[in-house]
Write a protein that holds these residues in place. Structure first.
Motif, PDB file in Angstrom:
ATOM      1  N   LEU A 109      69.422  -3.385   5.921  1.00 60.18           N
ATOM      2  CA  LEU A 109      69.342  -4.842   5.900  1.00 60.18           C
ATOM      3  C   LEU A 109      68.059  -5.359   5.271  1.00 60.18           C
ATOM      4  O   LEU A 109      67.945  -6.553   4.984  1.00 60.18           O
ATOM      5  CB  LEU A 109      69.445  -5.390   7.332  1.00 60.18           C
ATOM      6  CG  LEU A 109      70.723  -5.053   8.111  1.00 60.18           C
ATOM      7  CD1 LEU A 109      70.672  -5.699   9.488  1.00 60.18           C
ATOM      8  CD2 LEU A 109      71.962  -5.513   7.352  1.00 60.18           C
ATOM      9  N   ASP A 165      62.417 -15.754  14.446  1.00 62.00           N
ATOM     10  CA  ASP A 165      63.428 -14.797  14.898  1.00 62.00           C
ATOM     11  C   ASP A 165      64.835 -15.321  14.616  1.00 62.00           C
ATOM     12  O   ASP A 165      65.728 -14.555  14.231  1.00 62.00           O
ATOM     13  CB  ASP A 165      63.272 -14.515  16.393  1.00 62.00           C
ATOM     14  CG  ASP A 165      62.016 -13.710  16.705  1.00 62.00           C
ATOM     15  OD1 ASP A 165      61.454 -13.105  15.771  1.00 62.00           O
ATOM     16  OD2 ASP A 165      61.600 -13.694  17.880  1.00 62.00           O
ATOM     17  N   SER A 181      63.672  -3.561  10.071  1.00 63.41           N
ATOM     18  CA  SER A 181      65.113  -3.525   9.762  1.00 63.41           C
ATOM     19  C   SER A 181      65.563  -2.187   9.184  1.00 63.41           C
ATOM     20  O   SER A 181      66.759  -1.969   8.972  1.00 63.41           O
ATOM     21  CB  SER A 181      65.479  -4.652   8.794  1.00 63.41           C
ATOM     22  OG  SER A 181      64.706  -4.582   7.611  1.00 63.41           O
ATOM     23  N   LYS A 212      65.499 -15.097  10.859  1.00 61.14           N
ATOM     24  CA  LYS A 212      65.635 -13.689  10.473  1.00 61.14           C
ATOM     25  C   LYS A 212      67.033 -13.178  10.847  1.00 61.14           C
ATOM     26  O   LYS A 212      67.684 -12.471  10.062  1.00 61.14           O
ATOM     27  CB  LYS A 212      64.552 -12.866  11.162  1.00 61.14           C
ATOM     28  CG  LYS A 212      64.467 -11.435  10.681  1.00 61.14           C
ATOM     29  CD  LYS A 212      63.277 -10.697  11.282  1.00 61.14           C
ATOM     30  CE  LYS A 212      61.971 -11.168  10.674  1.00 61.14           C
ATOM     31  NZ  LYS A 212      60.834 -10.280  11.051  1.00 61.14           N
ATOM     32  N   LYS A 213      67.491 -13.550  12.036  1.00 59.78           N
ATOM     33  CA  LYS A 213      68.820 -13.111  12.463  1.00 59.78           C
ATOM     34  C   LYS A 213      69.901 -13.684  11.554  1.00 59.78           C
ATOM     35  O   LYS A 213      70.868 -12.995  11.207  1.00 59.78           O
ATOM     36  CB  LYS A 213      69.071 -13.530  13.912  1.00 59.78           C
ATOM     37  CG  LYS A 213      70.381 -13.001  14.480  1.00 59.78           C
ATOM     38  CD  LYS A 213      70.509 -13.311  15.965  1.00 59.78           C
ATOM     39  CE  LYS A 213      71.815 -12.761  16.532  1.00 59.78           C
ATOM     40  NZ  LYS A 213      71.952 -13.043  17.979  1.00 59.78           N
ATOM     41  N   GLU A 214      69.744 -14.940  11.143  1.00 62.17           N
ATOM     42  CA  GLU A 214      70.722 -15.552  10.231  1.00 62.17           C
ATOM     43  C   GLU A 214      70.786 -14.786   8.908  1.00 62.17           C
ATOM     44  O   GLU A 214      71.870 -14.515   8.384  1.00 62.17           O
ATOM     45  CB  GLU A 214      70.321 -17.002   9.942  1.00 62.17           C
ATOM     46  CG  GLU A 214      70.529 -17.964  11.090  1.00 62.17           C
ATOM     47  CD  GLU A 214      70.023 -19.359  10.740  1.00 62.17           C
ATOM     48  OE1 GLU A 214      69.556 -19.552   9.590  1.00 62.17           O
ATOM     49  OE2 GLU A 214      70.082 -20.249  11.613  1.00 62.17           O
ATOM     50  N   ALA A 258      63.653 -11.941   4.416  1.00 59.41           N
ATOM     51  CA  ALA A 258      63.445 -11.799   5.855  1.00 59.41           C
ATOM     52  C   ALA A 258      62.026 -11.332   6.183  1.00 59.41           C
ATOM     53  O   ALA A 258      61.508 -11.620   7.263  1.00 59.41           O
ATOM     54  CB  ALA A 258      64.468 -10.829   6.441  1.00 59.41           C
ATOM     55  N   TYR A 261      69.833 -11.628   8.258  1.00 56.32           N
ATOM     56  CA  TYR A 261      70.361 -10.274   8.412  1.00 56.32           C
ATOM     57  C   TYR A 261      71.865 -10.286   8.694  1.00 56.32           C
ATOM     58  O   TYR A 261      72.605  -9.439   8.181  1.00 56.32           O
ATOM     59  CB  TYR A 261      69.623  -9.544   9.529  1.00 56.32           C
ATOM     60  CG  TYR A 261      68.230  -9.089   9.149  1.00 56.32           C
ATOM     61  CD1 TYR A 261      67.952  -8.619   7.867  1.00 56.32           C
ATOM     62  CD2 TYR A 261      67.185  -9.133  10.071  1.00 56.32           C
ATOM     63  CE1 TYR A 261      66.675  -8.195   7.517  1.00 56.32           C
ATOM     64  CE2 TYR A 261      65.907  -8.704   9.730  1.00 56.32           C
ATOM     65  CZ  TYR A 261      65.662  -8.237   8.453  1.00 56.32           C
ATOM     66  OH  TYR A 261      64.411  -7.819   8.100  1.00 56.32           O
ATOM     67  N   ASN A 262      72.334 -11.217   9.512  1.00 57.29           N
ATOM     68  CA  ASN A 262      73.773 -11.285   9.788  1.00 57.29           C
ATOM     69  C   ASN A 262      74.568 -11.559   8.522  1.00 57.29           C
ATOM     70  O   ASN A 262      75.639 -10.976   8.295  1.00 57.29           O
ATOM     71  CB  ASN A 262      74.069 -12.371  10.823  1.00 57.29           C
ATOM     72  CG  ASN A 262      73.704 -11.981  12.241  1.00 57.29           C
ATOM     73  OD1 ASN A 262      73.713 -12.815  13.140  1.00 57.29           O
ATOM     74  ND2 ASN A 262      73.368 -10.725  12.468  1.00 57.29           N
ATOM     75  N   CYS A 287      67.919  -2.802  14.912  1.00 56.38           N
ATOM     76  CA  CYS A 287      68.832  -3.798  14.346  1.00 56.38           C
ATOM     77  C   CYS A 287      69.956  -4.132  15.318  1.00 56.38           C
ATOM     78  O   CYS A 287      70.360  -5.295  15.457  1.00 56.38           O
ATOM     79  CB  CYS A 287      69.420  -3.298  13.029  1.00 56.38           C
ATOM     80  SG  CYS A 287      68.232  -3.211  11.678  1.00 56.38           S
ATOM     81  N   TRP A 336      70.980  -8.010  14.874  1.00 54.84           N
ATOM     82  CA  TRP A 336      71.010  -8.154  13.406  1.00 54.84           C
ATOM     83  C   TRP A 336      72.212  -7.429  12.799  1.00 54.84           C
ATOM     84  O   TRP A 336      72.740  -7.850  11.788  1.00 54.84           O
ATOM     85  CB  TRP A 336      69.744  -7.576  12.785  1.00 54.84           C
ATOM     86  CG  TRP A 336      68.472  -8.232  13.222  1.00 54.84           C
ATOM     87  CD1 TRP A 336      68.334  -9.454  13.818  1.00 54.84           C
ATOM     88  CD2 TRP A 336      67.155  -7.697  13.089  1.00 54.84           C
ATOM     89  NE1 TRP A 336      67.019  -9.718  14.063  1.00 54.84           N
ATOM     90  CE2 TRP A 336      66.257  -8.662  13.625  1.00 54.84           C
ATOM     91  CE3 TRP A 336      66.625  -6.511  12.563  1.00 54.84           C
ATOM     92  CZ2 TRP A 336      64.886  -8.446  13.663  1.00 54.84           C
ATOM     93  CZ3 TRP A 336      65.267  -6.304  12.595  1.00 54.84           C
ATOM     94  CH2 TRP A 336      64.394  -7.267  13.134  1.00 54.84           C
TER      95      TRP A 336
END
Length: 418
Positions: free
Chosen positions: A325, A355, A401, A358-360, A330, A362-363, A407, A412
Motif C-alpha cells: 500500500l 490517521d 504500510s 491515511k486510512k482513506e 500517504a 490506503y483503502n 495494515c 488499511w
C-alpha cells in the motif's frame, strides 16, 4: 489396425485431450492470496536495521566482512529463530491467506562461506505450513554477484552474476536441489526461478549504481544489466532442472524482469506445464515513472495495469508476487520512488497526514490493487512484518504500510475483500 482398435485409440486421445484441457483451465482459473516472509532468510537492512548495527554495511554480502565471525553468526541465528515462528503461520492462516512466498538466498545449503545456510529454517516452514493448511512458494531471491544490483539482491551496486558461467551453473544447481528436497511436499505451491533480474531499461531507469553504490569498486565497474536473451535461456534451463523433480501440479514461476508484456512468445511448447508469470508492482515505482501522487493518479495507473495483466493472462497465469500500500501521498512527502533514509533521502520525523486521511488513501489504493490482482491469478503482499521502528526512528514516518500485520490492525487492508 482394426476399426475397433482405431475407435479405442481415438477415444483414448479424446480423453487425454479433455484431461489436458481441464488441467489448463484449472491453472488459468487458479487464485492465490499470500504474503511474503521478507527479511527472514534474505536480509534487507531497511527492514531490520539493528542487525547491521556497528557496521557501514548496506547489504547481506558485506555484513559478515565487517563483523567478527562469532558476532555475525550469533546475530543471524538469533534473527532467524525469532523473526518468523510458528505463531506467524497461525496468524497468516487466520487472516484468510493461503500461501507464503519465502525469499531464500543462493547460500541456503550452507556451501558458500562466510554465509550461514538456512535449509533448516525452510524445513521448519514447510512443517508449519502443512500443519496449518498453508502452502509455500520458494523464491530464489539472490545470486552470487547479484542479478540486479539492488540491496535485496544481496550486493548493492553489483550485477555480475550472469557474466560468470560457473555461478550461473551454481544457481541452477541450487534450484535443482530445492526441487529435489521439496518437490513432492504437500506444502509446496511452487518454485520461483530468480527474483527481479534487471535488464537495461530498469538498470538505467532506477539509476541502480547511484541508488545503491558498490562497496567493491572493481566489482561495481564490471557490473552491467542482464540481457533478455540470457534471462530467457536461464529460465528455460531452470525449468528443465526443476521439473525433473517436481510434478506438474506444482508451479514453476518466472519473474517478468520488469517487462510484463515481453513474454507472449515464451514457453509456448507443450512441454512447459504449470508455468506462472510473476510481476512486481509498487506504487512507488509508478511514481518514479511519473504517476501523479494522488488517489486518482494511483487508481488510474492500477486500472491500466489491470488491462495489461488481463492481456498477459491469455498466455500465462499471472500473479503479482510483490506489492504493498505504500505511496508518497500517504507518507506526506515525495519519497523519490521509495528511497529511504538509507538512500540519502531525508524522511519525515512527524506525521503530517491524519490517521483518517491515511486510512482513506490506503483503502482506495487497496481496493484498486486487489481488483487488478484478482483479474489475474492472485498476489503476495510485501511483506509480513517490518522491524524498523517507524515511530521512534527519525525519518521513517509513513513506512509502516510495508507491514501487512500493521495494515490489517489499522484497517488499511480489507481482509474481508482480499
Amino acid at each position: 489396425m482394426t476399426p475397433r482398435e482405431t475407435k479405442i485409440t481415438n477415444r483414448k486421445r479424446q480423453i487425454k485431450a479433455c484431461s489436458e484441457n481441464m488441467k489448463e483451465r484449472k491453472v488459468k482459473d487458479m487464485q492465490v492470496k499470500g504474503v511474503n516472509l521478507g527479511n527472514w532468510l534474505v536480509l534487507e537492512k531497511w527492514m531490520s536495521p539493528g542487525l547491521f548495527e556497528g557496521t557501514t554495511a548496506e547489504d547481506e554480502h558485506n555484513l559478515p566482512l565487517q563483523l567478527p565471525k562469532e558476532v555475525y553468526e550469533a546475530r543471524i541465528k538469533m534473527h532467524r529463530s525469532e523473526y518468523i515462528t510458528e505463531r506467524d503461520f497461525t496468524r497468516i492462516k487466520s487472516l484468510g491467506l493461503d500461501t507464503v512466498r519465502i525469499p531464500v538466498p543462493y547460500f541456503i545449503f550452507g556451501d558458500r562461506e562466510p554465509f550461514i545456510g538456512c535449509i533448516g529454517e525452510l524445513d521448519n516452514a514447510f512443517n508449519w505450513a502443512e500443519r496449518y493448511g498453508l502452502q509455500i512458494l520458494i523464491d530464489l531471491h539472490t545470486a552470487p554477484g547479484s542479478q540486479n544490483g539492488f540491496d535485496n539482491g544481496g550486493e548493492s551496486g553489483v550485477c555480475i552474476w550472469s557474466q560468470q558461467p560457473d555461478e550461473v551453473e551454481f544457481e541452477l544447481s541450487v534450484l535443482e536441489r530445492l526441487a529435489e528436497r521439496y518437490g513432492q511436499r504437500k506444502g509446496l505451491w511452487g518454485i520461483e526461478i530468480i527474483n527481479e533480474p534487471v535488464l537495461e531499461d530498469m538498470w538505467e531507469g532506477m539509476h541502480v549504481q547511484e541508488r545503491y553504490p558498490a562497496v567493491d569498486a572493481e566489482r561495481g565497474a564490471r557490473s552491467k544489466p542482464n540481457t533478455i536473451e540470457f534471462i530467457r535461456q536461464f529460465y528455460l534451463d531452470a525449468y528443465d532442472r526443476i521439473r525433473k523433480h517436481m510434478p506438474e501440479d506444482k508451479y514453476v514461476v518466472f519473474h517478468d524482469a520488469f517487462r510484463l508484456k515481453a513474454w507472449k512468445d515464451f514457453m509456448r511448447e507443450d512441454k512447459y506445464r504449470g508455468v506462472v508469470l510473476d510481476t512486481h508492482q509498487y506504487l512507488m515505482m509508478a511514481e518514479l515513472y511519473g504517476c501523479e501522487q494522488t488517489v486518482e493518479g494511483y487508481v488510474g495507473y492500477v486500472k491500466n495495469l489491470q488491462k495489461d495483466i488481463e492481456e498477459m493472462k491469455e498466455y500465462f497465469p499471472v500473479i503479482c508476487g510483490e506489492w504493498c500500500l505504500f505511496n508518497s501521498l500517504a507518507v506526506g512527502q515525495d519519497t523519490k520512488g521509495g528511497q529511504t533514509v538509507l538512500n540519502g533521502v531525508e524522511g519525515l520525523d512527524q506525521e503530517v497526514v491524519s490517521d483518517e486521511r491515511k486510512k482513506e488513501i490506503y483503502n482506495a489504493v487497496a481496493k484498486a490493487q486487489l481488483e487488478a490482482w484478482k483479474a489475474g491469478n492472485g498476489y503476495f503482499y510485501w511483506s509480513w512484518k517490518l522491524l524498523t521502528d517507524t515511530v521512534n526512528t527519525p525519518g521513517w514516518v509513513g513506512w509502516d504500510s510495508w507491514d501487512l500485520g500493521r495494515c490489517v490492525d489499522f484497517g488499511w487492508f480489507p481482509v474481508e475483500e482480499a
